[in-house]
Design a protein around this motif. Structure first.
Motif, mmCIF file in Angstrom:
data_model
loop_
_atom_site.group_PDB
_atom_site.id
_atom_site.type_symbol
_atom_site.label_atom_id
_atom_site.label_comp_id
_atom_site.label_asym_id
_atom_site.label_seq_id
_atom_site.Cartn_x
_atom_site.Cartn_y
_atom_site.Cartn_z
ATOM 1 N N SER A 130 -20.631 -18.643 -14.014
ATOM 2 C CA SER A 130 -21.103 -17.489 -13.220
ATOM 3 C C SER A 130 -22.143 -16.672 -13.652
ATOM 4 N N HIS A 131 -23.076 -17.200 -14.388
ATOM 5 C CA HIS A 131 -24.249 -16.679 -15.054
ATOM 6 C C HIS A 131 -25.600 -17.307 -14.587
ATOM 7 N N GLN A 132 -25.694 -17.650 -13.223
ATOM 8 C CA GLN A 132 -26.870 -18.414 -12.562
ATOM 9 C C GLN A 132 -27.828 -17.408 -11.909
ATOM 10 N N THR A 133 -28.340 -16.490 -12.653
ATOM 11 C CA THR A 133 -29.368 -15.560 -11.979
ATOM 12 C C THR A 133 -30.662 -16.267 -11.913
ATOM 13 N N GLY A 134 -30.863 -17.262 -12.453
ATOM 14 C CA GLY A 134 -32.315 -17.841 -12.129
ATOM 15 C C GLY A 134 -32.470 -18.389 -10.905
ATOM 16 N N TRP A 135 -31.534 -19.201 -10.520
ATOM 17 C CA TRP A 135 -31.574 -20.007 -9.174
ATOM 18 C C TRP A 135 -30.522 -19.039 -8.046
ATOM 19 N N THR A 136 -29.567 -18.803 -8.253
ATOM 20 C CA THR A 136 -29.063 -18.168 -7.170
ATOM 21 C C THR A 136 -29.475 -16.439 -7.126
ATOM 22 N N GLY A 137 -30.274 -16.152 -8.075
ATOM 23 C CA GLY A 137 -30.940 -14.830 -7.959
ATOM 24 C C GLY A 137 -32.033 -14.859 -6.690
ATOM 25 N N LEU A 138 -32.320 -15.985 -6.315
ATOM 26 C CA LEU A 138 -33.086 -16.245 -5.153
ATOM 27 C C LEU A 138 -32.803 -15.579 -3.853
ATOM 28 N N VAL A 139 -31.534 -15.010 -3.903
ATOM 29 C CA VAL A 139 -31.033 -14.185 -2.917
ATOM 30 C C VAL A 139 -31.934 -13.175 -2.544
ATOM 31 N N ALA A 140 -32.268 -12.600 -3.749
ATOM 32 C CA ALA A 140 -33.115 -11.269 -3.710
ATOM 33 C C ALA A 140 -34.485 -11.646 -2.538
ATOM 34 N N GLU A 195 -31.404 -17.075 10.203
ATOM 35 C CA GLU A 195 -29.899 -17.356 10.132
ATOM 36 C C GLU A 195 -29.329 -17.638 9.038
ATOM 37 N N LEU A 196 -29.800 -18.792 8.375
ATOM 38 C CA LEU A 196 -29.628 -19.480 7.020
ATOM 39 C C LEU A 196 -29.662 -18.346 5.914
ATOM 40 N N SER A 197 -30.975 -17.314 6.027
ATOM 41 C CA SER A 197 -31.078 -16.410 4.788
ATOM 42 C C SER A 197 -30.009 -15.239 5.055
ATOM 43 N N ARG A 198 -29.608 -15.004 6.256
ATOM 44 C CA ARG A 198 -28.669 -14.018 6.649
ATOM 45 C C ARG A 198 -27.252 -14.533 6.063
ATOM 46 N N ARG A 199 -26.966 -15.618 6.202
ATOM 47 C CA ARG A 199 -25.708 -16.311 6.040
ATOM 48 C C ARG A 199 -25.626 -16.312 4.319
ATOM 49 N N ILE A 258 -35.363 -23.419 3.868
ATOM 50 C CA ILE A 258 -35.973 -22.182 4.549
ATOM 51 C C ILE A 258 -37.256 -22.532 4.647
ATOM 52 N N ARG A 259 -37.883 -22.479 3.552
ATOM 53 C CA ARG A 259 -39.346 -22.754 3.435
ATOM 54 C C ARG A 259 -40.126 -23.772 4.392
ATOM 55 N N ALA A 260 -39.218 -25.058 4.297
ATOM 56 C CA ALA A 260 -39.672 -25.896 5.113
ATOM 57 C C ALA A 260 -39.566 -25.684 6.954
ATOM 58 N N LEU A 261 -38.295 -25.133 6.984
ATOM 59 C CA LEU A 261 -38.424 -24.505 8.403
ATOM 60 C C LEU A 261 -39.441 -23.566 8.622
ATOM 61 N N LEU A 262 -39.755 -22.574 7.901
ATOM 62 C CA LEU A 262 -41.112 -21.753 8.048
ATOM 63 C C LEU A 262 -42.369 -22.267 8.353
ATOM 64 N N GLN A 263 -42.515 -23.355 7.326
ATOM 65 C CA GLN A 263 -43.794 -24.214 7.344
ATOM 66 C C GLN A 263 -43.802 -25.080 8.718
ATOM 67 N N HIS A 264 -42.759 -25.612 9.051
ATOM 68 C CA HIS A 264 -42.721 -26.303 10.448
ATOM 69 C C HIS A 264 -42.738 -25.270 11.717
ATOM 70 N N LEU A 301 -36.297 -11.083 4.611
ATOM 71 C CA LEU A 301 -35.595 -10.919 6.084
ATOM 72 C C LEU A 301 -36.166 -9.332 6.311
ATOM 73 N N GLY A 302 -36.334 -8.616 5.396
ATOM 74 C CA GLY A 302 -36.901 -7.190 5.657
ATOM 75 C C GLY A 302 -38.330 -7.055 5.849
ATOM 76 N N GLN A 303 -38.993 -8.044 5.250
ATOM 77 C CA GLN A 303 -40.538 -8.002 5.337
ATOM 78 C C GLN A 303 -41.400 -8.802 6.286
ATOM 79 N N PHE A 304 -40.801 -9.745 6.574
ATOM 80 C CA PHE A 304 -41.546 -10.592 7.723
ATOM 81 C C PHE A 304 -40.915 -10.860 9.175
ATOM 82 N N ASP A 305 -41.722 -10.848 10.030
ATOM 83 C CA ASP A 305 -41.019 -11.339 11.458
ATOM 84 C C ASP A 305 -42.052 -12.490 11.707
ATOM 85 N N ALA A 306 -41.771 -13.124 13.139
ATOM 86 C CA ALA A 306 -42.204 -14.268 13.468
ATOM 87 C C ALA A 306 -43.717 -14.105 13.492
#
Length: 176
Positions: free
Chosen positions: A108-118, A55-59, A21-27, A124-129
């Motif tokens: 089931s305790h991967q709050t470090g990397w799966t917490g990236l969903v936050a 779309e990837l973020s929403r999914r 997602i970060r690479a898509l935004l950079q491009h 999604l709510g803060q940035f627009d194109a």
């Protein structure tokens, strides 16, 4: 053949998706609205790279949200977590996820990397194109640094090379 826990079209890992997602935004910052790709593949729907990142973020965020039946994909067929009122609002951050149905797999305790969903939900709510294209201080699109220590050229340099307007002079320079 390709689903489930295989390494091809199988597990969904949040850190890899965040990097994508970060690479898509950079491009997107470079190409802007001029480049569109088909998303999802085979759908005939053309999207900008920003729209693909959204779309990837929403999914990914949808993995934890209830669907029309009140079920969360993260819990697959585990009835206790889907139906029991004492457990159904407990959100577990699994190590990775099933590629076909979103069920949590591994630890089931991967709050470090799966917490990236936050962070994805926040973006999604803060940035627009327009924000992504214009704001040089935007945190998900800071330029990478070379291993040798010298910073790479700012995105504005690439935008100027293709004839797009550069940064406004009334803005402070991007952070190092």
């Amino acid at each position: 053949m390709f689903g489930g826990n295989s390494n091809w079209r199988g597990p969904v890992w949040f850190p890899v998706n965040l990097l994508l997602i970060r690479a898509l935004l950079q491009h997107y910052r470079y190409y802007g609205n001029n480049l569109k790709v088909e998303c999802p593949t085979g759908s005939g729907t053309m999207m900008t790279l920003f729209e693909v990142a959204q779309e990837l973020s929403r999914r990914l965020a949808g993995t934890f949200l209830r669907d029309a039946d009140g079920k969360r994909p993260v819990y697959g067929g585990t009835r206790m977590f889907q139906d029991d009122p004492h457990w159904r609002d407990l959100i577990l951050f699994y190590e990775y996820f099933h590629g076909d149905n979103g069920a949590g797999l591994g630890a089931s305790h991967q709050t470090g990397w799966t917490g990236l969903v936050a962070k994805l939900i926040q973006n999604l709510g803060q940035f627009d194109a327009d924000t992504v294209l214009k704001d040089h201080r935007w945190p998900m699109a800071r330029p990478y640094r070379r291993l040798g220590g010298a910073p790479m050229a700012d995105v504005a340099t690439a935008r100027q090379a293709r004839g797009a307007p550069g940064p406004r002079h009334d803005e402070p320079p991007p952070p190092p």
